[in-house]
Design a protein around this motif. Structure first.
Motif, short mmCIF file in Angstrom:
data_model
loop_
_atom_site.label_atom_id
_atom_site.label_comp_id
_atom_site.label_asym_id
_atom_site.label_seq_id
_atom_site.Cartn_x
_atom_site.Cartn_y
_atom_site.Cartn_z
N TRP A 190 0.83 -1.21 0.00
CA TRP A 190 0.00 0.00 0.00
C TRP A 190 0.86 1.26 0.00
N LYS A 191 1.98 1.22 0.72
CA LYS A 191 2.83 2.40 0.82
C LYS A 191 3.46 2.75 -0.53
N PHE A 192 3.94 1.80 -1.27
CA PHE A 192 4.69 2.08 -2.50
C PHE A 192 3.92 1.67 -3.76
N PHE A 193 2.64 1.42 -3.61
CA PHE A 193 1.83 1.04 -4.77
C PHE A 193 1.79 2.15 -5.81
N GLY A 194 1.80 3.40 -5.36
CA GLY A 194 1.70 4.53 -6.28
C GLY A 194 2.87 4.64 -7.23
N ILE A 195 4.08 4.25 -6.77
CA ILE A 195 5.26 4.33 -7.65
C ILE A 195 5.10 3.38 -8.84
N THR A 196 4.72 2.14 -8.56
CA THR A 196 4.52 1.18 -9.65
C THR A 196 3.37 1.62 -10.55
N LEU A 197 2.35 2.22 -9.97
CA LEU A 197 1.23 2.72 -10.77
C LEU A 197 1.68 3.80 -11.74
#
Length: 328
Positions: free
Chosen positions: A196-203
């Motif tokens: 959840w914390k680093f999901f945005g980077i991969t997105l």
């Protein structure tokens, strides 16, 4: 009376020659301006080079020397022991337990981030989706939050006594829930928080990759009568395979750097069930009563070799996949 012919001197244009004085004056001036500009560039880059050398390059180089000595970090006495630290680390069963936990953590986090972000990016990239910019921002917000703060907050949220999750479970009649206090659920819980914390980077990676697909191909497929599934299978997916390999390598490498979140959430517990290699190194280097910096440095060097091996396997699989694709 006829006049005498007037003799005129033919006009001859002088040969065009460059003005050496003017050219010589311009070149040194231009060279001086370029030199001054480069000096300013190097002046602004110098603090970055100095700080990077002090806090990244020097510790990396020093760790190789420290791995060959016996040193507690407090005294100036450093006894050279050669590869004895490496033998001790490889003979420690807790080190192999930390390796196993680190690999399991990676196998949980990497697929969820890569494939989960991929399918979500497909949805957010659709022009028909309303408020797509809002959803992109919401998914990226956890990335800009300090990881240690996220760990502290999530430890409070998951507290079995007074945490909101446990209180809600008690209201529903499910009893107290202690996800971080059980050795069977602590690692998976920490892995989900990390996703959840680093999901945005991969997105963001996937959204950037989707922008490279030409819109003309989608329009041509629509004219030919291709549906959404056929367009995704024959256009989107083949063009995104190179990005899949790159994003997977970046995500897997990122999974080996979960120290701050794991330390603040579980500190390696309970019963060492979440002790990844970084926490194992920290325990011997800083948390022990008598630090063993030589032993910890040897473990750090082996950890670096493990990362290189994993990345090397990924690159080898990438080469094999590309060759198979070319032959097909």
């Amino acid at each position: 009376m006829t006049g005498s012919p007037v003799l005129t001197r033919p006009s001859v244009d002088p040969p065009a020659h460059p003005r050496p004085a003017e050219g010589a004056a311009r070149r040194p001036g231009r060279t001086a301006r370029l030199r001054r500009r480069n000096l300013w560039i190097y002046a602004f880059l110098l603090p970055t080079f100095v700080l990077y050398g002090m806090y990244t390059l020097y510790p990396m180089i020093a760790s190789y020397w420290y791995s060959l000595v016996e040193w507690n970090g407090f005294t100036a006495d450093q006894r050279f022991v050669g590869i004895e630290n490496y033998r001790a680390v490889l003979a420690d069963p807790m080190f192999w337990s930390a390796v196993r936990i680190t690999l399991v953590f990676m196998l949980i986090v990497a697929p969820l981030r890569v494939f989960g972000a991929f399918f979500l990016a497909i949805l957010l990239n659709s022009p028909k989706l309303p408020f797509s910019a809002f959803f992109r921002t919401m998914y990226f917000l956890p990335v800009v939050t300090t990881t240690a703060i996220v760990g502290v907050v999530m430890r409070f949220v998951l507290d079995p006594a007074s945490g909101p999750l446990s209180v809600l479970a008690q209201l529903l009649g499910l009893g107290s829930i202690d996800l971080l206090g059980s050795s069977s659920t602590a690692l998976a819980t920490a892995a989900l928080v990390y996703v959840w914390k680093f999901f945005g980077i991969t997105l963001i990676y996937w959204l950037a990759a989707l922008q490279t697909v030409p819109r003309d191909l989608y329009e041509a497929a629509r004219i030919d009568g291709a549906g959404a599934v056929q367009t995704f299978r024959h256009i989107t997916l083949p063009l995104l395979i190179p990005f899949l390999l790159i994003i997977t390598v970046l995500t897997v490498e990122d999974c080996f750097h979960a120290f701050d979140l794991m330390q603040t959430m579980t500190a390696g517990g309970p019963f060492f069930s979440t002790e990844i290699i970084e926490i194992y190194i920290y325990r011997y280097a800083f948390a022990a009563t008598i630090p063993q910096l030589g032993f910890a440095s040897a473990a750090a060097v082996l950890f670096g070799l493990l990362v290189l091996v994993v990345v090397g396997i990924q690159l080898w699989v990438t080469v094999i996949a590309r060759r198979s694709g070319v032959r097909a």
